[in-house]
Design a protein around this motif. Sequence first.
Motif, PDB file in Angstrom:
ATOM      1  N   UNK A 104       0.836  -1.202   0.000  1.00  0.00           N
ATOM      2  CA  UNK A 104       0.000   0.000   0.000  1.00  0.00           C
ATOM      3  C   UNK A 104       0.872   1.253   0.000  1.00  0.00           C
ATOM      4  N   UNK A 105       1.901   1.278   0.850  1.00  0.00           N
ATOM      5  CA  UNK A 105       2.774   2.460   0.944  1.00  0.00           C
ATOM      6  C   UNK A 105       3.515   2.713  -0.363  1.00  0.00           C
ATOM      7  N   UNK A 106       4.081   1.650  -0.962  1.00  0.00           N
ATOM      8  CA  UNK A 106       4.855   1.820  -2.188  1.00  0.00           C
ATOM      9  C   UNK A 106       3.958   2.271  -3.343  1.00  0.00           C
ATOM     10  N   UNK A 107       2.823   1.607  -3.503  1.00  0.00           N
ATOM     11  CA  UNK A 107       1.959   1.942  -4.640  1.00  0.00           C
ATOM     12  C   UNK A 107       1.309   3.314  -4.485  1.00  0.00           C
ATOM     13  N   UNK A 108       1.077   3.745  -3.243  1.00  0.00           N
ATOM     14  CA  UNK A 108       0.457   5.060  -3.032  1.00  0.00           C
ATOM     15  C   UNK A 108       1.412   6.204  -3.345  1.00  0.00           C
ATOM     16  N   UNK A 109       2.680   5.897  -3.568  1.00  0.00           N
ATOM     17  CA  UNK A 109       3.648   6.932  -3.962  1.00  0.00           C
ATOM     18  C   UNK A 109       3.232   7.582  -5.288  1.00  0.00           C
ATOM     19  N   UNK A 110       2.417   6.895  -6.073  1.00  0.00           N
ATOM     20  CA  UNK A 110       1.967   7.480  -7.339  1.00  0.00           C
ATOM     21  C   UNK A 110       1.227   8.796  -7.098  1.00  0.00           C
ATOM     22  N   UNK A 111       0.564   8.956  -5.934  1.00  0.00           N
ATOM     23  CA  UNK A 111      -0.135  10.206  -5.637  1.00  0.00           C
ATOM     24  C   UNK A 111       0.850  11.336  -5.350  1.00  0.00           C
ATOM     25  N   UNK A 112       1.959  11.012  -4.676  1.00  0.00           N
ATOM     26  CA  UNK A 112       3.015  12.012  -4.458  1.00  0.00           C
ATOM     27  C   UNK A 112       3.592  12.466  -5.796  1.00  0.00           C
ATOM     28  N   UNK A 113       3.904  11.517  -6.653  1.00  0.00           N
ATOM     29  CA  UNK A 113       4.468  11.836  -7.962  1.00  0.00           C
ATOM     30  C   UNK A 113       3.485  12.667  -8.766  1.00  0.00           C
ATOM     31  N   UNK A 114       2.225  12.276  -8.739  1.00  0.00           N
ATOM     32  CA  UNK A 114       1.186  13.017  -9.465  1.00  0.00           C
ATOM     33  C   UNK A 114       1.154  14.482  -9.023  1.00  0.00           C
ATOM     34  N   UNK A 115       1.142  14.687  -7.702  1.00  0.00           N
ATOM     35  CA  UNK A 115       1.059  16.049  -7.164  1.00  0.00           C
ATOM     36  C   UNK A 115       2.284  16.869  -7.539  1.00  0.00           C
ATOM     37  N   UNK A 116       3.475  16.314  -7.299  1.00  0.00           N
ATOM     38  CA  UNK A 116       4.705  17.069  -7.560  1.00  0.00           C
ATOM     39  C   UNK A 116       4.893  17.331  -9.048  1.00  0.00           C
ATOM     40  N   UNK A 117       4.496  16.378  -9.867  1.00  0.00           N
ATOM     41  CA  UNK A 117       4.628  16.545 -11.317  1.00  0.00           C
ATOM     42  C   UNK A 117       3.624  17.573 -11.829  1.00  0.00           C
ATOM     43  N   UNK A 118       2.404  17.565 -11.274  1.00  0.00           N
ATOM     44  CA  UNK A 118       1.371  18.524 -11.678  1.00  0.00           C
ATOM     45  C   UNK A 118       1.776  19.949 -11.319  1.00  0.00           C
ATOM     46  N   UNK A 119       2.453  20.096 -10.171  1.00  0.00           N
ATOM     47  CA  UNK A 119       2.892  21.427  -9.725  1.00  0.00           C
ATOM     48  C   UNK A 119       4.239  21.822 -10.327  1.00  0.00           C
ATOM     49  N   UNK A 120       4.790  20.958 -11.171  1.00  0.00           N
ATOM     50  CA  UNK A 120       6.095  21.181 -11.815  1.00  0.00           C
ATOM     51  C   UNK A 120       7.232  21.326 -10.793  1.00  0.00           C
ATOM     52  N   UNK A 121       7.072  20.639  -9.667  1.00  0.00           N
ATOM     53  CA  UNK A 121       8.122  20.620  -8.646  1.00  0.00           C
ATOM     54  C   UNK A 121       9.187  19.596  -9.027  1.00  0.00           C
ATOM     55  N   UNK A 122       8.758  18.552  -9.700  1.00  0.00           N
ATOM     56  CA  UNK A 122       9.684  17.573 -10.269  1.00  0.00           C
ATOM     57  C   UNK A 122       9.427  17.469 -11.763  1.00  0.00           C
ATOM     58  N   UNK A 123      10.400  16.943 -12.474  1.00  0.00           N
ATOM     59  CA  UNK A 123      10.249  16.746 -13.914  1.00  0.00           C
ATOM     60  C   UNK A 123      10.632  15.317 -14.267  1.00  0.00           C
ATOM     61  N   UNK A 124      10.195  14.874 -15.424  1.00  0.00           N
ATOM     62  CA  UNK A 124      10.559  13.540 -15.885  1.00  0.00           C
ATOM     63  C   UNK A 124      12.071  13.430 -16.041  1.00  0.00           C
ATOM     64  N   UNK A 125      12.694  14.528 -16.470  1.00  0.00           N
ATOM     65  CA  UNK A 125      14.148  14.537 -16.644  1.00  0.00           C
ATOM     66  C   UNK A 125      14.868  14.305 -15.319  1.00  0.00           C
ATOM     67  N   UNK A 126      14.376  14.943 -14.241  1.00  0.00           N
ATOM     68  CA  UNK A 126      14.984  14.768 -12.917  1.00  0.00           C
ATOM     69  C   UNK A 126      14.817  13.322 -12.445  1.00  0.00           C
ATOM     70  N   UNK A 127      13.638  12.756 -12.651  1.00  0.00           N
ATOM     71  CA  UNK A 127      13.388  11.378 -12.231  1.00  0.00           C
ATOM     72  C   UNK A 127      14.272  10.410 -13.000  1.00  0.00           C
ATOM     73  N   UNK A 128      14.355  10.599 -14.322  1.00  0.00           N
ATOM     74  CA  UNK A 128      15.204   9.723 -15.145  1.00  0.00           C
ATOM     75  C   UNK A 128      16.660   9.817 -14.708  1.00  0.00           C
TER      76      UNK A 128
END
Length: 388
Positions: A104-128
């Motif tokens: 549950x904890x690992x899969x729910x990380x998708x909500x953190x990624x969604x939020x940070x990516x939507x707010x442009x706090x993180x980018x796909x380039x940074x994650x890669x």
Amino acid sequence: MTILDKLSKYLLILFILSLVPAAVFRIPVFNLSGFIYPSDLIAGLLFLPNVIYFIKLRNYFLKIKLVKYLLLLYAVFILSLLFSPLNLSAVERTTAIMYVLRFIAYSSVLFTVYKLYAKKIISLKLLEKTFLISTGIVVIFGWLEYFLYPDLRNLYYLGWDPHYKRIFSSFLDPNFLGLFLTLSLLMVLLSKISRYKKWILGAIFFLTLMFTYSRGIYLALVISLLFYLIKSHKFRYILIFILLIIISTVLLPRPSGAGVRLERLFSITERLENWKFGWKVFDDHPILGVGFNTMRYAKISYFYPQDNLLVSHSGAGLDNSFLLVAATSGIIGLTVFILLLFQIYSHVSILTKVSLIAIVIHSFFVNSFFYPWVMVWLWILIGVTMKN
């Protein structure tokens, strides 16, 4: 950017970097029947913000079928434990619950990624970039291990399989390391980095992957890459790729030891027996199974012939993620799990699609879908894709 967003960003980066220590650093709990890893602690720290964010936007998220099936899978796993037919002790039941909470904890990380990516706090380039840096360090550890510490047989008493003369790095398992390298190789090939970096990183990751001597990994790599080449109409590369695989397997060194023989049959026999047992458990308990992550205790109950069963890492699962879900959560859990995979596949980018294919193929031979560091990779990519 709020303080919570900033903290979530750094925790997410640490979550990816936790791929580096992988299985080396761990805290044993309940007399070696369970472990807590650095990635577990980070996922736990991210969990509360994930829940808060989900509650805030629940009306939006509940319209997404992927999220619906994920929540339903949580419910089925919990119910399977509550109604487990096994006579579990308090420690055994708590250990099983811990693994449900991990998923549950690992899969729910998708909500953190969604939020940070939507707010442009993180980018796909940074994650890669963070993923590839992690892979690079793991590869360095792998080659150091291969030349300086190539033998895991002396750690058999701690539950590790006795791999010899195979690269296993900080994962302490060549099969899972191979999948991690496959995912990294796919990211390199599909990313927008320069052609020069693609060649260098691709060659290093591919060579290291070959030295895992894992046939399941070779198959996962072949199928996922063929899918990508066909999907992107790059047909001229198919023959080159197939020849590269064939030549590489022929030229691989064959030091002493059964594990490096690609024609070995003992692992196939053991896997077939493992599948046969999993099917029997499912056949005996077809509705809700024996309880998610209770397979170790089911094996004890059925007198399954496996050495070192109480501490062996392979003792807690089956060599097939689908069969594991069926045996531990029944036809209900398996149905929801397959529907979830279809929803993921239908709504993700080409990189996530190809990565999912590699994981699914590998999951037919090893329980890789629920492996912690595979989940790190997969659910972060899903979070990015869900935003798009």
